[in-house]
Write a protein that holds these residues in place. Structure first.
Motif, PDB file in Angstrom:
ATOM      1  N   LEU A  44       0.863  -1.613   0.180  1.00 52.53           N
ATOM      2  CA  LEU A  44      -0.125   0.068  -0.172  1.00 52.53           C
ATOM      3  C   LEU A  44       1.012   1.227   0.525  1.00 52.53           C
ATOM      4  O   LEU A  44       0.095   2.068  -0.616  1.00 52.53           O
ATOM      5  N   GLN A  45       2.039   0.871   0.447  1.00 57.80           N
ATOM      6  CA  GLN A  45       2.915   2.441   0.894  1.00 57.80           C
ATOM      7  C   GLN A  45       3.601   2.381  -0.512  1.00 57.80           C
ATOM      8  O   GLN A  45       3.282   3.788  -1.079  1.00 57.80           O
ATOM      9  N   VAL A 199       6.600   6.480   2.821  1.00 58.28           N
ATOM     10  CA  VAL A 199       5.613   6.693   3.683  1.00 58.28           C
ATOM     11  C   VAL A 199       4.676   7.613   3.245  1.00 58.28           C
ATOM     12  O   VAL A 199       3.570   8.228   4.633  1.00 58.28           O
ATOM     13  N   TRP A 201       1.081   7.447   2.852  1.00 56.64           N
ATOM     14  CA  TRP A 201       0.073   8.112   3.405  1.00 56.64           C
ATOM     15  C   TRP A 201       0.195   8.484   5.083  1.00 56.64           C
ATOM     16  O   TRP A 201      -0.984   9.261   4.971  1.00 56.64           O
ATOM     17  N   HIS A 202       1.172   9.045   5.298  1.00 58.09           N
ATOM     18  CA  HIS A 202       1.599   9.811   6.144  1.00 58.09           C
ATOM     19  C   HIS A 202       1.717  11.458   5.198  1.00 58.09           C
ATOM     20  O   HIS A 202       1.498  12.200   5.870  1.00 58.09           O
ATOM     21  N   ARG A 205      -0.667  12.815   3.324  1.00 54.25           N
ATOM     22  CA  ARG A 205      -2.410  12.817   4.375  1.00 54.25           C
ATOM     23  C   ARG A 205      -2.812  14.172   4.177  1.00 54.25           C
ATOM     24  O   ARG A 205      -4.314  14.551   3.886  1.00 54.25           O
ATOM     25  N   PHE A 206      -2.415  15.270   3.979  1.00 55.76           N
ATOM     26  CA  PHE A 206      -3.343  16.541   4.294  1.00 55.76           C
ATOM     27  C   PHE A 206      -3.692  16.776   2.410  1.00 55.76           C
ATOM     28  O   PHE A 206      -4.057  16.832   2.102  1.00 55.76           O
ATOM     29  N   ILE A 208      -4.429  14.285   0.459  1.00 56.19           N
ATOM     30  CA  ILE A 208      -5.397  13.315   0.268  1.00 56.19           C
ATOM     31  C   ILE A 208      -6.582  13.713   0.885  1.00 56.19           C
ATOM     32  O   ILE A 208      -7.807  13.672   0.561  1.00 56.19           O
ATOM     33  N   MET A 209      -6.395  13.762   2.524  1.00 59.35           N
ATOM     34  CA  MET A 209      -7.215  14.064   3.534  1.00 59.35           C
ATOM     35  C   MET A 209      -8.459  15.769   2.657  1.00 59.35           C
ATOM     36  O   MET A 209      -9.796  15.614   2.782  1.00 59.35           O
ATOM     37  N   SER A 215     -12.833  19.830   5.411  1.00 58.83           N
ATOM     38  CA  SER A 215     -13.307  19.977   6.890  1.00 58.83           C
ATOM     39  C   SER A 215     -12.766  19.770   7.396  1.00 58.83           C
ATOM     40  O   SER A 215     -12.681  19.723   9.157  1.00 58.83           O
ATOM     41  N   SER A 216     -12.442  18.860   7.582  1.00 56.66           N
ATOM     42  CA  SER A 216     -11.355  18.004   9.284  1.00 56.66           C
ATOM     43  C   SER A 216      -9.736  18.184   9.142  1.00 56.66           C
ATOM     44  O   SER A 216      -9.419  17.697  10.035  1.00 56.66           O
ATOM     45  N   LEU A 217      -9.615  19.362   8.231  1.00 56.83           N
ATOM     46  CA  LEU A 217      -7.810  19.987   8.528  1.00 56.83           C
ATOM     47  C   LEU A 217      -8.493  21.423   8.348  1.00 56.83           C
ATOM     48  O   LEU A 217      -9.313  21.683   8.148  1.00 56.83           O
ATOM     49  N   PRO A 218      -7.686  21.877   9.374  1.00 62.12           N
ATOM     50  CA  PRO A 218      -7.375  23.463   9.263  1.00 62.12           C
ATOM     51  C   PRO A 218      -6.977  24.423   7.878  1.00 62.12           C
ATOM     52  O   PRO A 218      -6.637  23.088   7.376  1.00 62.12           O
ATOM     53  N   HIS A 220      -4.716  26.430   6.928  1.00 64.33           N
ATOM     54  CA  HIS A 220      -3.632  25.794   6.321  1.00 64.33           C
ATOM     55  C   HIS A 220      -3.025  25.246   6.091  1.00 64.33           C
ATOM     56  O   HIS A 220      -1.846  24.381   5.447  1.00 64.33           O
ATOM     57  N   LEU A 221      -3.584  24.265   6.015  1.00 68.54           N
ATOM     58  CA  LEU A 221      -3.139  22.761   5.132  1.00 68.54           C
ATOM     59  C   LEU A 221      -4.420  21.941   4.582  1.00 68.54           C
ATOM     60  O   LEU A 221      -4.107  20.539   4.198  1.00 68.54           O
TER      61      LEU A 221
ATOM     62  N   ARG B 246      -5.598  14.112  17.416  1.00 65.45           N
ATOM     63  CA  ARG B 246      -6.930  14.590  16.230  1.00 65.45           C
ATOM     64  C   ARG B 246      -7.793  15.714  16.994  1.00 65.45           C
ATOM     65  O   ARG B 246      -8.304  16.573  16.836  1.00 65.45           O
ATOM     66  N   LEU B 460     -12.023  23.917  14.244  1.00 64.94           N
ATOM     67  CA  LEU B 460     -11.958  23.155  13.536  1.00 64.94           C
ATOM     68  C   LEU B 460     -13.686  22.854  12.870  1.00 64.94           C
ATOM     69  O   LEU B 460     -14.529  23.208  14.114  1.00 64.94           O
ATOM     70  N   HIS B 461     -14.346  22.392  11.347  1.00 68.52           N
ATOM     71  CA  HIS B 461     -15.315  21.521  11.612  1.00 68.52           C
ATOM     72  C   HIS B 461     -16.022  21.194  12.345  1.00 68.52           C
ATOM     73  O   HIS B 461     -15.773  20.112  12.499  1.00 68.52           O
ATOM     74  N   SER B 464     -16.097  16.617  12.481  1.00 66.92           N
ATOM     75  CA  SER B 464     -15.094  15.479  12.510  1.00 66.92           C
ATOM     76  C   SER B 464     -14.829  14.572  13.858  1.00 66.92           C
ATOM     77  O   SER B 464     -14.560  14.229  14.362  1.00 66.92           O
ATOM     78  N   CYS B 505      -2.524   2.825   7.897  1.00 62.36           N
ATOM     79  CA  CYS B 505      -2.587   3.250   6.494  1.00 62.36           C
ATOM     80  C   CYS B 505      -3.605   5.301   7.410  1.00 62.36           C
ATOM     81  O   CYS B 505      -3.353   5.298   7.058  1.00 62.36           O
ATOM     82  N   MET B 508      -2.008   6.624   9.872  1.00 63.13           N
ATOM     83  CA  MET B 508      -0.836   7.695   8.748  1.00 63.13           C
ATOM     84  C   MET B 508      -1.499   9.045   8.082  1.00 63.13           C
ATOM     85  O   MET B 508      -1.468   9.955   8.038  1.00 63.13           O
ATOM     86  N   LEU B 509      -2.614   8.266   7.547  1.00 59.93           N
ATOM     87  CA  LEU B 509      -3.508   9.168   7.252  1.00 59.93           C
ATOM     88  C   LEU B 509      -4.697   9.959   7.928  1.00 59.93           C
ATOM     89  O   LEU B 509      -4.498  11.446   7.707  1.00 59.93           O
TER      90      LEU B 509
END
Lengths: 369, 523
Positions: A44-45, A199, A201-202, A205-206, A208-209, A215-218, A220-221, B246, B460-461, B464, B505, B508-509
């Motif tokens: 996966l990585q 790596v 997936w790490h 991550r920003f 991808i997310m 909305s799960s990220l601040p 600036h990310l 988180r 944050l929203h 989450s 994964c 990490m994500l």
């Protein structure tokens, strides 16, 4: 040789109970689960790392989304006179591309294409990287406007200002050494890129997310800058009404961001060299270029001491002399009310700037050809 | 008085030894979920299992050396201090076993406990007590002039895990004194008991009787055990990275500056903190237990879904089990436990919980947190006795609705207490308005919570936050109902393996920008 009792203890054989069939089956199941898990984790990585190396959609969404839109615009207006502006968030908010296209079409009596390639927190090194990618993908604008954000030219202790945002994971392998050549921190940039393929997936991550659940990220990310863009790349300013207090707070924030850099800015950093190389690339590719100093409010312009202003214009004059690229100096075009924070335009500001840009720079260029 | 008058140092003292400096570069953080640590641990694992099984003592030495290096990478001087006190505890134990004279044995035990507590107080509580002393003297008009001292020069760094290994050493001394166990004769085994890297920094608090017997059993590679270890390691990493860190994004800014946020945001921050602290510490404990399994050791389980407790007493039997059982065995029961009158039992509960609060941190906020839990336990005790005499009420509370209500009430009470669970902060020149005192910050939180205040929303929203809370709740319910075990037993091995890879994964994500330190590392 006779061992001492304590030493003999080291070599004493252990008692082992033989395992029954049920126990053996449990062990086999456990071994398969761990083995498959390990193998899949590596796969996966590696898979995502490989995908990211081939697709900027994962690695650099800000660029990839713009590129996709640009491709569509070129496809929608084949052969039309085209203008693309490379720049920062100032360009993102200020270069009202749809309006410019309409004005160009009206002025030139036919079809036209204008595209806003403004990406926040970018600079000459990023622009050079983007132009190379665009050329590799076969995009050639009729006129290329390049925004000059003066602080990005400064020689700072930790490399160009944009190095704080253009991280190694946003670059392809071949681009890493190039940006290091422009004073990007070598070890950090290389490490970030390596992590993005080992790596991912790490490390990714920003991006991808930002696509999956922004909305799960601040803020600036978040790499979902393109969500607020129109098909021609213009970012509609979110703020419509601004109180004087908000404008003042915005300017204070901008001063905190750039004031110290501008106080003693020497355009001799990696960004300045990248800008020269960008112009050289355009000359080699025979792409007509104009450099643009974007509008700034009087309050923001006050952050430039006279010596800094003098050095900036001297540097741009040198570039003009060497590469034949005229400078469009729009710094004083707009009043303070046209900005949210002294340098990011509100909608009326973007309209006024775009109209004047078409009138004074774009139409004369295309008419002159 | 500035709060930092006797503050602890921000970072451990830098070592002058090039060897340990290099080690610190290789292993900059003592966190289990970092890539540097995992590489270090893989190397240890490889060496450990390469040694033939019959050379058990050689394997123990490998673990002792690895554990020492793990600690020394962070601070060589403090690693030597821990080793030295462990040696002293070993000698005290041998001394106790060498004599039958009760008075001598008692004196040795008291010396051992005294030494361990003195070191703990010196590093952890020195600043707290000196600050209080300073306040008292200033209030009495006798300023000792401490403010003129160079505080940076005398600042101490609290060694990671000092509260944990101090309690392990104390329990060992008491158990040997009580003749519950025999003093360990093998030095490497005893060193491993205290220094064993999975539990060295943040527990679980192991008992000598449990651990030392394990060191005598020869370890053989066992895939089932490895699977359990990997599973716990992944689960812990997921809890820490994907949930606790988180949730920190939601609650940390609000817990630092509550008066800037609106009432709803502060309540949600409390919920986020409750989830965070559970996943942070239980995630760490899972990883510790998992690492130990990979080395063939079994550490005590530290958590058992505490937020599904039906009352505070049950909560403490499910939360930080190794500490609560330690407090029960070495403090509450020696004080008289629940053998005496109702009043004496309540007093014992209050003393135990107050000292338990102080164990967590050198600040009044932690003491008050302990007091609050003591009061909750006392209240529950009285109410339980009251309900027992009223069958109708008792029966109503045992119904599904009643049980649900009790779980919610317990969670609500515990969450309200978490507001108190805040350390004192040190002045930050960039944030001059920050409330430094943990207790004052907690008061500001309560003020925002129980009044209707306008202010900033959640950082944050909130979607989450709700997703995460829902996920944690569903996981709890699946485990409680036995559904998880049912599925787990029937899953084909490759699917299970795929689940492990997916879990890694996902951890990490979902990790946020910068991982925060483990909350319990400060204790």
């Amino acid at each position: 040789m006779k061992l001492t009792p304590r030493l003999a203890l080291l070599f004493r054989p252990a008692r082992v109970t033989p395992a029954g069939p049920a126990r053996r089956a449990r062990r086999r199941r456990a071994a398969v689960a761990v083995g498959v898990g390990l193998a899949l984790a590596v796969l996966l990585q590696a898979g995502l790392g490989l995908a990211a190396e081939f697709s900027l959609y994962l690695r650099d969404p800000g660029y990839a989304d713009k590129e996709l839109r640009l491709r569509k615009q070129f496809a929608a207006h084949p052969g039309a006179p085209s203008v693309v502006m490379l720049g920062t968030s100032r360009t993102g908010y200020g270069f009202y591309s749809a309006r410019i296209r309409e004005a160009m079409a009206a002025g030139l009596g036919g079809r036209a294409m204008a595209f806003n390639f403004g990406i926040p927190a970018s600079g000459p090194v990023g622009h050079l990287t983007y132009l190379r990618r665009l050329l590799a993908d076969g995009h050639r604008p009729g006129l290329l406007l390049i925004e000059v954000l003066p602080p990005t030219l400064a020689a700072l202790a930790d490399g160009p200002l944009e190095a704080r945002f253009l991280h190694g994971e946003r670059l392809r392998r071949g681009e890493v050494e190039t940006v290091i050549g422009y004073d990007f921190p070598a070890e950090k940039t290389r490490r970030e890129w390596v992590r993005s393929v080992t790596v991912p997936w790490h490390a990714l991550r920003f991006p991808i997310m930002g696509r999956v659940n922004p909305s799960s990220l601040p803020w600036h990310l978040r790499y979902d800058w393109s969500r607020t863009e129109d098909p021609a790349g213009w970012t509609t300013p979110m703020v419509t009404d601004l109180t004087p207090a908000q404008a003042e707070a915005g300017l204070t924030r901008a001063a905190g961001e750039y004031g110290a850099i501008l106080a003693d800015m020497h355009p001799t950093g990696g960004g300045a060299r990248a800008l020269a190389d960008l112009l050289a690339l355009c000359r080699d590719q025979k792409i007509p270029v104009r450099l643009v100093l974007m509008p700034e409010s009087e309050g923001f312009r006050a952050l430039y001491p006279p010596a800094t202003t003098e050095r900036l214009y001297a540097f741009l004059a040198e570039l003009e002399a060497e590469y034949g690229t005229p400078l469009i100096d729009a710094r004083g075009w707009l009043p303070a009310a046209a900005f949210t924070d002294g340098h990011h335009m509100l909608r009326p500001g973007a309209e006024a700037f775009s109209d004047r840009l078409v009138r004074e720079a774009i139409l004369p260029f295309f008419r002159g050809r | 008085m500035p709060l930092s008058l006797f503050a602890s140092a921000d970072a451990p003292p830098k070592t002058d030894w090039p060897y340990f400096q290099k080690l610190a570069e290789l292993l900059p953080e003592p966190f289990f979920h970092t890539s540097n640590f995992l590489l270090f641990f893989l190397a240890v694992l490889a060496v450990y299992w390469t040694i033939p099984r019959r050379w058990q003592m050689a394997r123990i030495w490998v673990l002792v050396v690895a554990s020492f290096h793990f600690y020394a990478a962070w601070s060589a001087e403090l690693a030597f201090l821990v080793t030295a006190t462990t040696l002293a505890d070993y000698l005290f134990g041998r001394l106790m076993d060498a004599t039958d004279r009760q008075k001598v044995r008692r004196a040795v035990m008291v010396t051992s406990i005294g030494m361990n507590l003195s070191i703990l107080c010196y590093f952890k509580y020195r600043g707290f007590f000196l600050n209080e002393l300073h306040d008292l003297l200033v209030a009495a008009g006798r300023d000792p002039g401490y403010a003129r001292l160079d505080m940076k020069a005398i600042a101490l760094f609290v060694p990671f895990g000092i509260s944990f290994y101090t309690f392990e050493a104390i329990s060992y001394a008491v158990d040997v004194y009580r003749r519950k166990i025999k003093a360990e004769t093998s030095l490497p085994r005893f060193l491993l008991f205290i220094l064993f890297l999975p539990h060295l920094v943040s527990g679980p608090i192991v008992r000598a009787g449990d651990f030392l017997t394990q060191t005598r059993r020869p370890k053989r590679w066992n895939w089932v055990r490895v699977q359990v270890g990997v599973q716990l390691l992944l689960m812990g990493a997921f809890k820490k990275m994907a949930i606790a860190d988180r949730m920190a994004v939601f609650c940390d800014p609000i817990f630092h500056e509550p008066d800037r946020y609106n009432t709803g945001a502060v309540w949600m921050a409390v919920l986020a903190y409750s989830i965070r602290i559970y996943c942070d510490f239980s995630g760490y404990s899972d990883m510790a237990v998992g690492l130990a399994h990979l080395l063939g050791y079994k550490l005590t389980n530290n958590f058992n879904m505490p937020y599904l407790s039906k009352n505070v007493g049950e909560f403490w039997r499910r939360w930080h089990i190794s500490l609560s059982s330690w407090l029960r065995d070495y403090l509450f029961i020696p004080l008289g436990g629940s053998r005496g009158s109702n009043l004496a039992t309540c007093r014992n509960l209050m003393i135990t919980m107050t000292l338990g609060g102080l164990w967590h941190g050198a600040a009044w906020s932690f003491v008050l947190w302990g007091v609050a839990h003591g009061l909750l336990l006392v209240t529950h005790r009285q109410f339980a006795a009251f309900a027992k005499t009223r069958p109708a009420l008792d029966a109503a509370l045992q119904t599904t609705v009643g049980t649900g209500f009790r779980i919610l009430l317990t969670f609500f009470s515990v969450s309200l207490c978490w507001v108190l669970f805040q350390p004192d902060l040190f002045p930050n020149p960039q944030k001059p308005d920050l409330i430094l005192n943990g207790f004052e910050r907690a008061l500001a939180m309560y003020k925002q919570m129980f009044g209707l205040h306008m202010g900033l929303p959640l950082p944050l929203h909130n979607r989450s936050l709700w997703y995460t809370a829902g996920f944690v709740l569903i996981c709890h319910l699946l485990v409680t109902r036995g559904a998880w075990q049912w599925v787990y037993d029937r899953l084909p091995a490759p699917v299970l393996g795929a689940g492990y890879a997916a879990c890694l994964c996902a951890a990490m994500l979902l990790a946020p920008d910068s991982g925060s330190s483990f909350i319990y590392f400060q204790f």
